[in-house]
Motif scaffolding. Structure first.
Motif, mmCIF file in Angstrom:
data_model
loop_
_atom_site.group_PDB
_atom_site.id
_atom_site.type_symbol
_atom_site.label_atom_id
_atom_site.label_comp_id
_atom_site.label_asym_id
_atom_site.label_seq_id
_atom_site.Cartn_x
_atom_site.Cartn_y
_atom_site.Cartn_z
ATOM 1 N N TYR A 194 42.424 43.391 45.374
ATOM 2 C CA TYR A 194 42.426 43.104 43.617
ATOM 3 C C TYR A 194 41.490 43.863 43.201
ATOM 4 N N GLU A 195 41.387 44.166 41.639
ATOM 5 C CA GLU A 195 40.368 44.935 41.192
ATOM 6 C C GLU A 195 38.972 44.439 41.439
ATOM 7 N N ASN A 196 38.504 43.198 41.403
ATOM 8 C CA ASN A 196 37.315 42.634 41.541
ATOM 9 C C ASN A 196 37.063 43.000 43.054
ATOM 10 N N ARG A 197 37.871 42.899 43.809
ATOM 11 C CA ARG A 197 37.602 43.122 45.396
ATOM 12 C C ARG A 197 37.137 44.486 45.682
ATOM 13 N N GLU A 199 36.070 46.876 43.195
ATOM 14 C CA GLU A 199 34.709 47.098 42.631
ATOM 15 C C GLU A 199 33.500 46.574 43.633
ATOM 16 N N MET A 200 33.687 45.458 44.119
ATOM 17 C CA MET A 200 32.681 44.750 44.887
ATOM 18 C C MET A 200 32.508 45.814 46.248
ATOM 19 N N GLY A 262 37.635 35.118 42.987
ATOM 20 C CA GLY A 262 38.183 35.555 41.533
ATOM 21 C C GLY A 262 38.729 34.273 40.900
ATOM 22 N N ASN A 304 26.922 41.306 42.401
ATOM 23 C CA ASN A 304 26.960 42.474 43.435
ATOM 24 C C ASN A 304 25.772 42.742 44.154
#
Length: 350
Positions: A194-197, A199-200, A262, A304
């Motif tokens: 997923y996008e947040n993953r 990015e992290m 998330g 992060n």
């Protein structure tokens, strides 16, 4: 509970010999671990994976009959669900269970639930994901004898709405794999992309942390790109899908394993899997403190940058890391296996 009373309780459970049917998604084979927890209580367990396509020919048939038509504008999904419903009804008729646990199963049609009611046996629905990711309505859940949610907040909301609901957190299977004998210096994530993953993990990599991700959504393999109907992938060290047993060992064998949630109400399976396997968990949810001692059994991050700092210490201070691993495993074995979950669920039959 003392040892004598625990043994007596186990013998009482073992004397039951009731047949329990578990109807579940195939998702990572969790149904087998759940069934094993109930076997320890003395049940004869039967598993039906309503969305499974076993063998190469079945998988190809699914692609041709259902997935490909959906991609070109036909309702292949509806045909797949109709077929799955008929097969699940046939399984009910074949097994004739004494009790039934239905996990997720929101793609099964009304005919399935009508057949369940006609069996006139105790049954429960277990949602190990948020209600918003299911097709069920509150009105439908009110009609069921028992509804279990993996999220405490959602179970409370259900109860307030007039549903006979209970909190049933996820767990882990200590029999699935042995803790690994060696470790890497990588920080790993195993799971969907997923996008947040993304990015992290990119943030960690940019900070100089050695990382690796696992799963078909991350993999650069041509087959994984094609079966996901996409080509672009994040520029991260990535591996293909791994079986659950291997995922257990990968997470435990890493310097640290990340658990990022998330927008979901409950705690993921890996919350219990990583410490249960003697791994070091880096988790983003403060409510983990209901199950583990933060800072001593698991590590909590909420940004992060904070995660970068924790990862740096995890890698540079193995003695500290080892103390967290040992404490997390001890707590998991004592409180968070699927046998512990089965014990609590077994008291809820109506």
């Amino acid at each position: 509970m003392n040892l004598k009373s625990s043994v007596m309780e186990r013998k009482w459970f073992m004397a039951k010999q009731e047949k329990l049917l578990i109807i579940s998604p195939a998702f990572h084979g969790y149904c087998y671990s759940i069934a094993d927890g109930f076997k320890e209580l003395g049940y004869e367990t039967v598993i039906h994976r309503y969305d499974a396509f076993d063998g190469a020919s079945a998988k190809i048939r699914n692609k041709v009959q259902y997935e490909l038509p959906s991609k070109i504008g036909f309702d292949g999904q509806k045909a797949a669900e109709k077929h799955a419903t008929a097969v699940a009804i046939a399984k009910l008729n074949e097994v004739r269970p004494d009790k039934l646990i239905v996990i997720k199963a929101d793609t099964l049609g009304d005919g399935f639930w009508e057949r369940v009611k006609r069996l006139n046996i105790p049954y429960m629905l277990w949602l190990y994901d948020d209600l918003k990711r299911h097709r069920y309505s509150i009105d439908f859940l009110k009609q069921l004898p028992v509804v279990l949610s993996y999220a405490r907040s959602e179970a409370e909301e259900f109860s307030n709405a007039g549903i006979n609901a209970y909190f049933a957190p996820n767990g882990y299977d200590p029999k699935l794999a042995d803790p690994p004998s060696h470790r890497t210096q990588e920080i790993v994530f195993v799971g969907s992309r997923y996008e947040n993953r993304v990015e992290m993990m990119l943030h960690l990599q940019d900070a100089g942390i050695p990382v690796r991700v696992y799963g078909r959504g991350w993999s650069h393999h041509p087959y994984d790109r094609l079966r996901m109907w996409e080509w672009n992938r994040p520029n991260l060290p990535a591996e293909r899908d791994v079986p659950l047993k291997e995922a257990y060992q990968i997470q435990a064998g890493a310097a640290g394993a990340i658990n990022i949630h998330g927008l979901q109400a409950g705690l993921a399976m890996r919350t219990f899997e990583v410490p249960g396997m003697n791994g070091l968990q880096l988790i983003d949810r403060p409510d983990v403190e209901e199950f583990y001692d933060v800072g001593k059994e698991v590590l909590l991050y909420q940004s992060n940058d904070e995660l970068v700092e924790l990862c740096q210490r995890v890698i540079s201070d193995p003695q500290w890391s080892e103390s967290i691993r040992e404490a997390g495993r001890k707590r998991s074995l004592a409180e968070h296996t699927f046998f512990h979950r089965a014990q609590k669920m077994d008291r809820l039959w109506v």
